[in-house]
Design a protein around this motif. Sequence first.
Motif, PDB file in Angstrom:
ATOM      1  N   TYR A  59       0.560  -1.015  -0.274  1.00 58.38           N
ATOM      2  CA  TYR A  59      -0.576   0.149   0.152  1.00 58.38           C
ATOM      3  C   TYR A  59       0.897   0.850  -0.355  1.00 58.38           C
ATOM      4  O   TYR A  59       2.557   1.497  -0.460  1.00 58.38           O
ATOM      5  N   GLU A 109       3.233   4.386   0.314  1.00 58.94           N
ATOM      6  CA  GLU A 109       4.463   4.405   1.028  1.00 58.94           C
ATOM      7  C   GLU A 109       4.089   6.158   1.132  1.00 58.94           C
ATOM      8  O   GLU A 109       4.067   6.926   0.281  1.00 58.94           O
ATOM      9  N   ASN A 148      10.036   6.772   0.433  1.00 54.82           N
ATOM     10  CA  ASN A 148       9.443   5.056   0.348  1.00 54.82           C
ATOM     11  C   ASN A 148       9.804   4.691   2.156  1.00 54.82           C
ATOM     12  O   ASN A 148      11.428   3.657   1.795  1.00 54.82           O
ATOM     13  N   ARG A 200       5.854   2.670   5.133  1.00 58.04           N
ATOM     14  CA  ARG A 200       4.564   2.745   4.010  1.00 58.04           C
ATOM     15  C   ARG A 200       3.692   2.112   5.333  1.00 58.04           C
ATOM     16  O   ARG A 200       3.151   1.880   6.915  1.00 58.04           O
ATOM     17  N   CYS A 239      -5.304  -0.752  -4.619  1.00 59.44           N
ATOM     18  CA  CYS A 239      -3.860  -1.304  -3.977  1.00 59.44           C
ATOM     19  C   CYS A 239      -3.837  -2.519  -5.212  1.00 59.44           C
ATOM     20  O   CYS A 239      -4.935  -3.342  -5.042  1.00 59.44           O
ATOM     21  N   LYS A 273       2.678  -4.954  -6.133  1.00 63.48           N
ATOM     22  CA  LYS A 273       4.140  -4.202  -6.292  1.00 63.48           C
ATOM     23  C   LYS A 273       4.912  -4.299  -7.991  1.00 63.48           C
ATOM     24  O   LYS A 273       5.311  -4.486  -8.887  1.00 63.48           O
ATOM     25  N   SER A 301       2.870   3.004  10.930  1.00 66.87           N
ATOM     26  CA  SER A 301       3.320   3.140   9.206  1.00 66.87           C
ATOM     27  C   SER A 301       4.149   2.113   9.856  1.00 66.87           C
ATOM     28  O   SER A 301       5.561   1.803  10.744  1.00 66.87           O
TER      29      SER A 301
END
Length: 392
Positions: free
Chosen positions: A75, A77, A81, A84, A144, A147, A300
């Motif tokens: 999800y 970031e 980065n 997240r 979502c 990746k 996070s």
Amino acid sequence: AAKAAHAFWETQPVTQFSAERSAPELPEGAIQPPQKVEDVRQEPYKLPSAYEWCTCDVNDAQEIVEVYTLLTNNYVEDDDNMFRFDYSKEFLRWALKLPGYTSQWHIGVRAKTSKKLVAFISGVPARIRVQSAVVRMAEINFLCVHKKLRSKRLAPVLIREITRRVHLRDTWQAVYTAGVVLPKPLATCRYWHRSLNPKKLIDVGFSRLARNMTMARTIKLYKLPEQPLSPGIRPMHPADVPAVTALVTTYLQQFAIAPVLSEEEIAHLLLPAAGVVSSYVIGGEGGRVSDLCSFYTLPSSIIGNPEHSTLKAAYSFYNVATSVPLEQLMTDALILAKQDDFDVFNALDIQHNEAFLKDLKFGPGDGFLHYYLYNWRLNKELQPRQVGLVML
Ligand SMILES: CCCCCCCCCCCCCC(=O)CSCCNC(=O)CCNC(=O)[C@H](O)C(C)(C)COP(=O)(O)OP(=O)(O)OC[C@H]1O[C@@H](n2cnc3c(N)ncnc32)[C@H](O)[C@@H]1OP(=O)(O)O
Ligand SMILES: CN(C)Cc1n[nH]c2ccc(-c3ccc(F)cc3OCCn3ccnc3)cc12
């Protein structure tokens, strides 16, 4: 060849960037003419052959783990980065099971062979007032794509499919927020952070030691009283729901976009739930509630940090001050969040938040949260202070 910018969004009933400046303003309200449920496409949109649609049952212990796992690994970031979002299972159930929800709007995509959940999008029903119009909408969230499946134009398929399913329930508008710029922001808001545990925030790289400050001085700068300042402030409980609904309903009237919340929705959204949402009230005369402060729990993950794996963040939710100054109420929110071991308290510059952000030592974040409406035109962009709605 250069890819057409917004090739998908240019096909959608949303205000376009190219909207003629000179043309007379188009009427505010629905962009598409009203449609009939019976005319809505009955078949799901086509996925690439290796994938299949599924509906996620958030009440199923295993399926909520699959949604959690997809999101915690894939999800949103931050721009660097480093962090997240790590929405918890309990938080996801809370966010997805709003009164009137349907699992038909909790849409997953699985790989046919492995049955692995590789994408997700969700909607929950809401009544949203936009200026003077109260519109039944879907609040879209948790879009979502794994990746490994990015930039394959899967997102437009997910968006078309949830649009179709929302249409099937006679709902023709939606509201959503994103950190990315899309056609066309209704409002563009900034987020701010208030350090509660400055040493950890500096250790993990979330904050930096100011050049003219020592760590000891920094810790002192953000120190808070041990106990709240407002006499009688206490956790909200079920008996407060009618009075809190009255307080919040009156408060939200002043904003150009705000949810219209029933007692049932107020109970669901604001009654304290450990690790999900915290709410505190100050009682008024005769069972009335004069003040409310609330914040939700959204940690996070700290990507690649051996010493700390998670950042415990509180997010400002709905706050109403009528018997004490807003700064005092929000200082109490900071104190109560610190007592609950949060590392940082986040807030957008929406509602009346601009009035306390600087005084309470919030620092500006590095990005924006944009608000969007689907199939509803407003001819002017809103200022953040005109926004009453908080999206999770
Ligand atoms: C009447 C009911 C209506 C209901 C529906 C209402 C609308 C609801 C809309 C959804 C609201 C969600 C709100 C929400 O959940 C809160 S915003 C958080 C969105 N999720 C994330 O950022 C998680 C990490 N990123 C990803 O998973 C992927 O990058 C995603 C899935 C974001 C895009 O997957 P990808 O593999 O990177 O990209 P392609 O598949 O190749 O697709 C590229 C196309 O997607 C457009 N795009 C990119 N990010 C977007 C975003 N955040 N909203 C909308 N559109 C977004 C992009 O502009 C481009 O279109 P264009 O070519 O036209 O420019
Ligand atoms: C709202 N809901 C849709 C999740 C969501 N998606 N995209 C986002 C971009 C910003 C914020 C946000 C909202 C309020 C806030 F005080 C801080 C925020 O972001 C912190 C920095 N950050 C960005 C990404 N990861 C960490 C949320 C979101």
